[in-house]
Write a protein that holds these residues in place. Structure first.
Motif, PDB file in Angstrom:
ATOM      1  N   LEU A 310      30.802 -39.167 -17.517  1.00 26.76           N
ATOM      2  CA  LEU A 310      30.082 -39.761 -18.640  1.00 26.76           C
ATOM      3  C   LEU A 310      30.041 -38.876 -19.872  1.00 26.76           C
ATOM      4  CD1 LEU A 310      27.036 -41.252 -16.681  1.00 26.76           C
ATOM      5  CD2 LEU A 310      29.147 -42.403 -17.382  1.00 26.76           C
ATOM      6  N   GLY A 311      30.590 -37.673 -19.773  1.00 25.83           N
ATOM      7  CA  GLY A 311      30.642 -36.811 -20.951  1.00 25.83           C
ATOM      8  C   GLY A 311      29.734 -35.601 -20.826  1.00 25.83           C
ATOM      9  N   PRO A 312      29.777 -34.733 -21.834  1.00 31.65           N
ATOM     10  CA  PRO A 312      28.951 -33.511 -21.813  1.00 31.65           C
ATOM     11  C   PRO A 312      27.462 -33.845 -21.838  1.00 31.65           C
ATOM     12  CG  PRO A 312      30.688 -33.380 -23.478  1.00 31.65           C
ATOM     13  CD  PRO A 312      30.646 -34.799 -23.012  1.00 31.65           C
ATOM     14  N   ALA A 313      26.685 -32.971 -21.227  1.00 38.05           N
ATOM     15  CA  ALA A 313      25.221 -33.121 -21.226  1.00 38.05           C
ATOM     16  C   ALA A 313      24.636 -32.160 -22.242  1.00 38.05           C
ATOM     17  CB  ALA A 313      24.648 -32.831 -19.841  1.00 38.05           C
ATOM     18  N   SER A 314      23.809 -32.681 -23.148  1.00 34.00           N
ATOM     19  CA  SER A 314      23.182 -31.815 -24.149  1.00 34.00           C
ATOM     20  C   SER A 314      22.111 -30.972 -23.481  1.00 34.00           C
ATOM     21  CB  SER A 314      22.556 -32.663 -25.266  1.00 34.00           C
ATOM     22  OG  SER A 314      21.596 -33.541 -24.732  1.00 34.00           O
ATOM     23  N   SER A 315      22.086 -29.690 -23.802  1.00 34.55           N
ATOM     24  CA  SER A 315      21.108 -28.781 -23.216  1.00 34.55           C
ATOM     25  C   SER A 315      20.847 -27.656 -24.190  1.00 34.55           C
ATOM     26  CB  SER A 315      21.617 -28.205 -21.892  1.00 34.55           C
ATOM     27  OG  SER A 315      20.694 -27.253 -21.395  1.00 34.55           O
ATOM     28  N   ILE A 316      19.548 -27.264 -24.304  1.00 33.37           N
ATOM     29  CA  ILE A 316      19.177 -26.156 -25.181  1.00 33.37           C
ATOM     30  C   ILE A 316      19.203 -24.828 -24.424  1.00 33.37           C
ATOM     31  CG2 ILE A 316      17.747 -27.616 -26.638  1.00 33.37           C
ATOM     32  CD1 ILE A 316      15.310 -26.560 -25.188  1.00 33.37           C
ATOM     33  N   GLU A 317      19.425 -24.869 -23.104  1.00 30.44           N
ATOM     34  CA  GLU A 317      19.437 -23.655 -22.308  1.00 30.44           C
ATOM     35  C   GLU A 317      20.817 -23.026 -22.356  1.00 30.44           C
ATOM     36  OE1 GLU A 317      18.211 -24.618 -18.422  1.00 30.44           O
ATOM     37  OE2 GLU A 317      16.211 -25.303 -19.000  1.00 30.44           O
ATOM     38  N   PRO A 318      20.894 -21.704 -22.550  1.00 28.95           N
ATOM     39  CA  PRO A 318      22.210 -21.042 -22.554  1.00 28.95           C
ATOM     40  C   PRO A 318      22.812 -21.048 -21.163  1.00 28.95           C
ATOM     41  CG  PRO A 318      20.434 -19.421 -22.626  1.00 28.95           C
ATOM     42  CD  PRO A 318      19.780 -20.772 -22.746  1.00 28.95           C
ATOM     43  N   GLY A 319      24.126 -20.931 -21.114  1.00 28.58           N
ATOM     44  CA  GLY A 319      24.804 -20.901 -19.821  1.00 28.58           C
ATOM     45  C   GLY A 319      26.072 -21.726 -19.863  1.00 28.58           C
ATOM     46  N   GLN A 320      26.632 -21.974 -18.694  1.00 29.14           N
ATOM     47  CA  GLN A 320      27.883 -22.696 -18.631  1.00 29.14           C
ATOM     48  C   GLN A 320      27.671 -24.162 -19.021  1.00 29.14           C
ATOM     49  OE1 GLN A 320      29.357 -23.125 -14.613  1.00 29.14           O
ATOM     50  NE2 GLN A 320      27.342 -22.633 -13.769  1.00 29.14           N
ATOM     51  N   PRO A 321      28.700 -24.795 -19.579  1.00 25.27           N
ATOM     52  CA  PRO A 321      28.573 -26.196 -19.998  1.00 25.27           C
ATOM     53  C   PRO A 321      28.278 -27.106 -18.808  1.00 25.27           C
ATOM     54  CG  PRO A 321      30.545 -25.157 -20.920  1.00 25.27           C
ATOM     55  CD  PRO A 321      30.000 -24.204 -19.903  1.00 25.27           C
ATOM     56  N   LYS A 322      27.549 -28.173 -19.087  1.00 24.22           N
ATOM     57  CA  LYS A 322      27.209 -29.141 -18.059  1.00 24.22           C
ATOM     58  C   LYS A 322      27.667 -30.523 -18.498  1.00 24.22           C
ATOM     59  CE  LYS A 322      23.220 -26.539 -16.361  1.00 24.22           C
ATOM     60  NZ  LYS A 322      21.765 -26.571 -16.024  1.00 24.22           N
ATOM     61  N   VAL A 323      27.903 -31.379 -17.487  1.00 23.61           N
ATOM     62  CA  VAL A 323      28.404 -32.718 -17.765  1.00 23.61           C
ATOM     63  C   VAL A 323      27.579 -33.739 -16.998  1.00 23.61           C
ATOM     64  CG1 VAL A 323      30.762 -31.945 -18.231  1.00 23.61           C
ATOM     65  CG2 VAL A 323      30.085 -32.533 -15.898  1.00 23.61           C
ATOM     66  N   ARG A 324      27.667 -34.978 -17.435  1.00 22.07           N
ATOM     67  CA  ARG A 324      26.974 -36.077 -16.777  1.00 22.07           C
ATOM     68  C   ARG A 324      27.999 -36.908 -16.011  1.00 22.07           C
ATOM     69  NH1 ARG A 324      25.455 -39.561 -20.433  1.00 22.07           N
ATOM     70  NH2 ARG A 324      23.614 -40.420 -19.399  1.00 22.07           N
ATOM     71  N   VAL A 325      27.683 -37.177 -14.730  1.00 18.32           N
ATOM     72  CA  VAL A 325      28.590 -37.967 -13.892  1.00 18.32           C
ATOM     73  C   VAL A 325      27.766 -39.007 -13.131  1.00 18.32           C
ATOM     74  CG1 VAL A 325      30.306 -36.137 -13.647  1.00 18.32           C
ATOM     75  CG2 VAL A 325      28.409 -36.286 -12.022  1.00 18.32           C
ATOM     76  N   PHE A 326      28.466 -40.017 -12.645  1.00 20.66           N
ATOM     77  CA  PHE A 326      27.772 -41.101 -11.946  1.00 20.66           C
ATOM     78  C   PHE A 326      28.514 -41.494 -10.672  1.00 20.66           C
ATOM     79  CE2 PHE A 326      27.638 -45.633 -10.951  1.00 20.66           C
ATOM     80  CZ  PHE A 326      26.277 -45.809 -10.714  1.00 20.66           C
ATOM     81  N   HIS A 327      27.714 -41.706  -9.613  1.00 21.83           N
ATOM     82  CA  HIS A 327      28.172 -42.372  -8.393  1.00 21.83           C
ATOM     83  C   HIS A 327      26.935 -42.856  -7.663  1.00 21.83           C
ATOM     84  CE1 HIS A 327      29.907 -43.080  -4.397  1.00 21.83           C
ATOM     85  NE2 HIS A 327      31.056 -43.256  -5.050  1.00 21.83           N
ATOM     86  N   SER A 328      26.994 -44.021  -7.097  1.00 20.06           N
ATOM     87  CA  SER A 328      25.812 -44.634  -6.497  1.00 20.06           C
ATOM     88  C   SER A 328      25.267 -43.851  -5.307  1.00 20.06           C
ATOM     89  CB  SER A 328      26.141 -46.068  -6.059  1.00 20.06           C
ATOM     90  OG  SER A 328      27.211 -46.071  -5.121  1.00 20.06           O
ATOM     91  N   SER A 329      26.080 -43.003  -4.694  1.00 26.14           N
ATOM     92  CA  SER A 329      25.639 -42.303  -3.482  1.00 26.14           C
ATOM     93  C   SER A 329      25.072 -40.908  -3.764  1.00 26.14           C
ATOM     94  CB  SER A 329      26.806 -42.184  -2.495  1.00 26.14           C
ATOM     95  OG  SER A 329      27.809 -41.315  -3.012  1.00 26.14           O
ATOM     96  N   ILE A 330      25.090 -40.470  -5.017  1.00 28.10           N
ATOM     97  CA  ILE A 330      24.595 -39.124  -5.300  1.00 28.10           C
ATOM     98  C   ILE A 330      23.255 -39.217  -6.028  1.00 28.10           C
ATOM     99  CG2 ILE A 330      26.906 -38.152  -5.405  1.00 28.10           C
ATOM    100  CD1 ILE A 330      26.750 -38.179  -8.417  1.00 28.10           C
ATOM    101  N   SER A 331      22.479 -38.141  -5.914  1.00 22.22           N
ATOM    102  CA  SER A 331      21.168 -38.083  -6.566  1.00 22.22           C
ATOM    103  C   SER A 331      20.839 -36.633  -6.878  1.00 22.22           C
ATOM    104  CB  SER A 331      20.088 -38.700  -5.668  1.00 22.22           C
ATOM    105  OG  SER A 331      19.993 -37.987  -4.450  1.00 22.22           O
ATOM    106  N   SER A 332      19.838 -36.433  -7.705  1.00 20.91           N
ATOM    107  CA  SER A 332      19.446 -35.076  -8.070  1.00 20.91           C
ATOM    108  C   SER A 332      18.931 -34.338  -6.845  1.00 20.91           C
ATOM    109  CB  SER A 332      18.360 -35.123  -9.153  1.00 20.91           C
ATOM    110  OG  SER A 332      17.210 -35.801  -8.674  1.00 20.91           O
ATOM    111  N   GLY A 333      19.183 -33.043  -6.812  1.00 24.61           N
ATOM    112  CA  GLY A 333      18.787 -32.216  -5.683  1.00 24.61           C
ATOM    113  C   GLY A 333      19.893 -31.976  -4.678  1.00 24.61           C
ATOM    114  N   GLN A 334      20.930 -32.808  -4.686  1.00 23.72           N
ATOM    115  CA  GLN A 334      22.051 -32.599  -3.773  1.00 23.72           C
ATOM    116  C   GLN A 334      22.923 -31.447  -4.264  1.00 23.72           C
ATOM    117  OE1 GLN A 334      24.094 -36.366  -3.407  1.00 23.72           O
ATOM    118  NE2 GLN A 334      22.432 -37.291  -2.206  1.00 23.72           N
TER     119      GLN A 334
END
Length: 341
Positions: A310-334
């Motif tokens: 889904l593209g890059p994720a905006s974040s104000i925290e320094p560090g490595q770049p993050k991205v947004r992805v989607f799949h019906s079987s995944i959730s936060s914390g995994q």
């Protein structure tokens, strides 16, 4: 002739040093893992500033308006006075009552002397006790009349004070309904004033938006696009009821920081980060593996999951770049495996 390895003390020493310097965890280390974070979407809600409090001011007396001390848009002065009615007749009543008080003092002085004189005459048997009783009664009556007149003087002065109409100092006149020379009656509304020293911005929030507002805590802020500025804010009050049409929670935010124009109707935008639907997460870019035109995440057990990028994720925290992805079987914390790039 073959030599057994146990007979080589140097080899055993080298093996012991190796085992001491290399941690067991490194010998058993698996792939590096990262934890998926909940994805959020940014919502922008719009409200408009208004006075913290609004008062309708009414007169307690009837009469002709003599002066008006504040125009629409002007603050009430430090003397708290907005307008005054003509006080000619109340002043005459006060003057008449004070003349009555002065006469009562003269009569009390006279009857006090008469009581003392007849008390002495009674002791000398030169006057009757009945005459003394009459003077004592007249003295008591005049003293009671004086107390009534003094109470009336206080009442008239309080009423005279209320011929002026007062409002809180610093509040701004929003509407004005009277002009000098106009006749007003008791209870007539003469003005509306508002406390613009503190500005509130009302919003109607869903439960999800309300939780995001609470999560913002002390970092709560409002954007004022008309003034090209941003200001701190705080949650001032929450209505226990709700809007029957929208089924939303009614809240008021109070503007805290900066010198903001003291008026209502200034646009204020509230920006909240809301959680998106289940299945969308944020992971480091290194956790996403691209092969041909497909993106993949890998679980610790080796299972590979095709995801929608889904593209890059905006974040104000320094560090490595993050991205947004989607799949019906995944959730936060995994957890997912990091790939070298």
């Amino acid at each position: 002739m073959a030599v057994h390895w146990r007979s080589l003390p140097g080899l055993k020493l080298a093996l012991a040093v190796f085992l001491f310097l290399v941690p067991i965890a490194d010998l058993q280390a698996g792939p590096e893992l990262v934890t998926a974070e909940p994805a959020r979407q940014r919502a922008r809600l719009t409200g408009y500033t208004r006075a913290r409090s609004v008062l309708d001011i009414a007169t307690e007396n009837s009469g002709k308006v003599e002066t008006v001390d504040a125009e629409i848009g002007q603050p009430i002065g430090n003397n708290n006075r907005f307008a005054c009615l003509d006080r000619t007749f109340i002043d005459l009543d006060i003057e008449s009552n004070r003349a009555e008080i002065a006469r009562s003092h003269i009569e009390i002085e006279y009857y006090s002397k008469q009581v003392e004189r007849h008390r002495e005459l009674v002791r000398q048997a030169s006057s009757s006790e009945q005459k003394l009783d009459e003077y004592q009664r007249d003295l008591g009556t005049r003293q009671q009349q004086l107390r009534i007149l003094q109470l009336r003087d206080r009442t008239l002065n309080e009423r005279r004070e209320r011929f002026c109409i007062y409002a809180p100092a610093g509040w701004i006149v929003m509407e004005r309904y009277i002009e000098p020379g106009e006749w007003v009656r008791i209870g007539d509304s003469v003005a509306r004033v508002g406390n613009f020293m503190q500005l509130l911005v009302p919003f109607a929030l869903s439960m999800t938006e309300y939780k995001a507002l609470q999560a913002a805590g002390e970092n709560l802020a409002l954007e004022l696009p008309d003034l090209n500025t941003r200001t701190a804010a705080r949650l001032e009050r929450v209505s226990p009821g709700f809007d029957e049409k929208s089924r939303k929670i009614l809240v008021d935010l109070q503007i805290e920081g900066g010198q903001i124009l003291a008026r209502g109707g200034i646009r204020a935008d509230l920006v909240l980060d809301l959680p998106v639907a289940s299945g969308t997460v944020i992971v480091p870019e290194t956790a996403v593996e691209q092969r041909y035109e497909q993106y993949w995440l890998e679980r610790p057990d080796g299972e590979r999951i095709p995801v929608v990028y889904l593209g890059p994720a905006s974040s104000i925290e320094p560090g490595q770049p993050k991205v947004r992805v989607f799949h019906s079987s995944i959730s936060s914390g995994q957890k997912f495996v990091v790939h070298d790039r």
